[in-house]
Design a protein around this motif. Structure first.
Motif, PDB file in Angstrom:
ATOM      1  N   VAL A  85       0.830  -1.209   0.000  1.00 44.67           N
ATOM      2  CA  VAL A  85       0.000   0.000   0.000  1.00 44.67           C
ATOM      3  C   VAL A  85       0.867   1.262   0.000  1.00 44.67           C
ATOM      4  O   VAL A  85       0.552   2.241  -0.675  1.00 44.67           O
ATOM      5  CB  VAL A  85      -0.962  -0.001   1.215  1.00 44.67           C
ATOM      6  N   THR A  86       1.977   1.226   0.735  1.00 47.18           N
ATOM      7  CA  THR A  86       2.788   2.438   0.888  1.00 47.18           C
ATOM      8  C   THR A  86       3.907   2.561  -0.133  1.00 47.18           C
ATOM      9  O   THR A  86       4.413   3.648  -0.356  1.00 47.18           O
ATOM     10  CB  THR A  86       3.388   2.521   2.307  1.00 47.18           C
ATOM     11  N   HIS A  87       4.313   1.477  -0.773  1.00 43.73           N
ATOM     12  CA  HIS A  87       5.370   1.497  -1.782  1.00 43.73           C
ATOM     13  C   HIS A  87       4.750   1.067  -3.116  1.00 43.73           C
ATOM     14  O   HIS A  87       4.691  -0.109  -3.427  1.00 43.73           O
ATOM     15  CB  HIS A  87       6.505   0.557  -1.392  1.00 43.73           C
ATOM     16  N   THR A  88       4.318   2.038  -3.884  1.00 43.07           N
ATOM     17  CA  THR A  88       3.526   1.735  -5.084  1.00 43.07           C
ATOM     18  C   THR A  88       4.345   1.632  -6.374  1.00 43.07           C
ATOM     19  O   THR A  88       3.772   1.441  -7.436  1.00 43.07           O
ATOM     20  CB  THR A  88       2.426   2.798  -5.271  1.00 43.07           C
ATOM     21  N   ALA A  89       5.667   1.715  -6.293  1.00 42.35           N
ATOM     22  CA  ALA A  89       6.483   1.627  -7.510  1.00 42.35           C
ATOM     23  C   ALA A  89       6.282   0.302  -8.232  1.00 42.35           C
ATOM     24  O   ALA A  89       6.430   0.219  -9.452  1.00 42.35           O
ATOM     25  CB  ALA A  89       7.957   1.819  -7.169  1.00 42.35           C
ATOM     26  N   TRP A  90       5.904  -0.747  -7.500  1.00 40.41           N
ATOM     27  CA  TRP A  90       5.696  -2.057  -8.113  1.00 40.41           C
ATOM     28  C   TRP A  90       4.535  -2.050  -9.093  1.00 40.41           C
ATOM     29  O   TRP A  90       4.395  -2.957  -9.895  1.00 40.41           O
ATOM     30  CB  TRP A  90       5.483  -3.129  -7.034  1.00 40.41           C
ATOM     31  N   MET A  91       3.699  -1.001  -9.069  1.00 37.67           N
ATOM     32  CA  MET A  91       2.558  -0.928  -9.980  1.00 37.67           C
ATOM     33  C   MET A  91       2.884  -0.229 -11.280  1.00 37.67           C
ATOM     34  O   MET A  91       2.015  -0.033 -12.109  1.00 37.67           O
ATOM     35  CB  MET A  91       1.401  -0.193  -9.301  1.00 37.67           C
ATOM     36  N   GLY A  92       4.113   0.174 -11.476  1.00 33.79           N
ATOM     37  CA  GLY A  92       4.464   0.876 -12.697  1.00 33.79           C
ATOM     38  C   GLY A  92       3.980   2.316 -12.669  1.00 33.79           C
ATOM     39  O   GLY A  92       3.552   2.839 -11.649  1.00 33.79           O
ATOM     40  N   GLY A  93       4.015   2.956 -13.823  1.00 33.67           N
ATOM     41  CA  GLY A  93       3.689   4.369 -13.911  1.00 33.67           C
ATOM     42  C   GLY A  93       2.230   4.724 -13.692  1.00 33.67           C
ATOM     43  O   GLY A  93       1.911   5.850 -13.353  1.00 33.67           O
ATOM     44  N   ASN A  94       1.332   3.775 -13.899  1.00 30.23           N
ATOM     45  CA  ASN A  94      -0.091   4.061 -13.758  1.00 30.23           C
ATOM     46  C   ASN A  94      -0.703   3.301 -12.587  1.00 30.23           C
ATOM     47  O   ASN A  94      -1.767   2.720 -12.690  1.00 30.23           O
ATOM     48  CB  ASN A  94      -0.841   3.678 -15.047  1.00 30.23           C
TER      49      ASN A  94
END
Length: 79
Positions: free
Chosen positions: A9-18
């Motif tokens: 939830v707090t580290h969203t870089a794993w979701m890519g740019g969108n």
């Protein structure tokens, strides 16, 4: 399970740019109580990201074949 949920939830870089916000901020109790529910939730996230091209295979993630034999990991989050 709670620590993994809060990390995602707090580290969203794993979701890519969108990326999208995972809600709620705190994990639901039902999700924390059951391995199967939590595994299904992680599988749903992985499937969503795979559709977006944001996953890699276990070899690219340097997961040992022995771990794959036991756990059955085929795709993992790319970031």
């Amino acid at each position: 399970r709670a620590a993994v949920y809060r990390f995602l939830v707090t580290h969203t870089a794993w979701m890519g740019g969108n990326g999208r916000a995972l809600l709620p901020d705190e994990p639901p109790e039902d999700l924390l109580k059951c391995d199967h529910s939590f595994d299904a939730w992680l599988c749903a996230l992985t499937a969503w990201l795979h559709d977006r091209g944001e996953t890699v295979g276990w070899k690219q993630a340097f997961i040992s074949p022995e771990a794959v034999d036991v756990e059955g990991h085929l795709l993992v989050l790319s970031q």
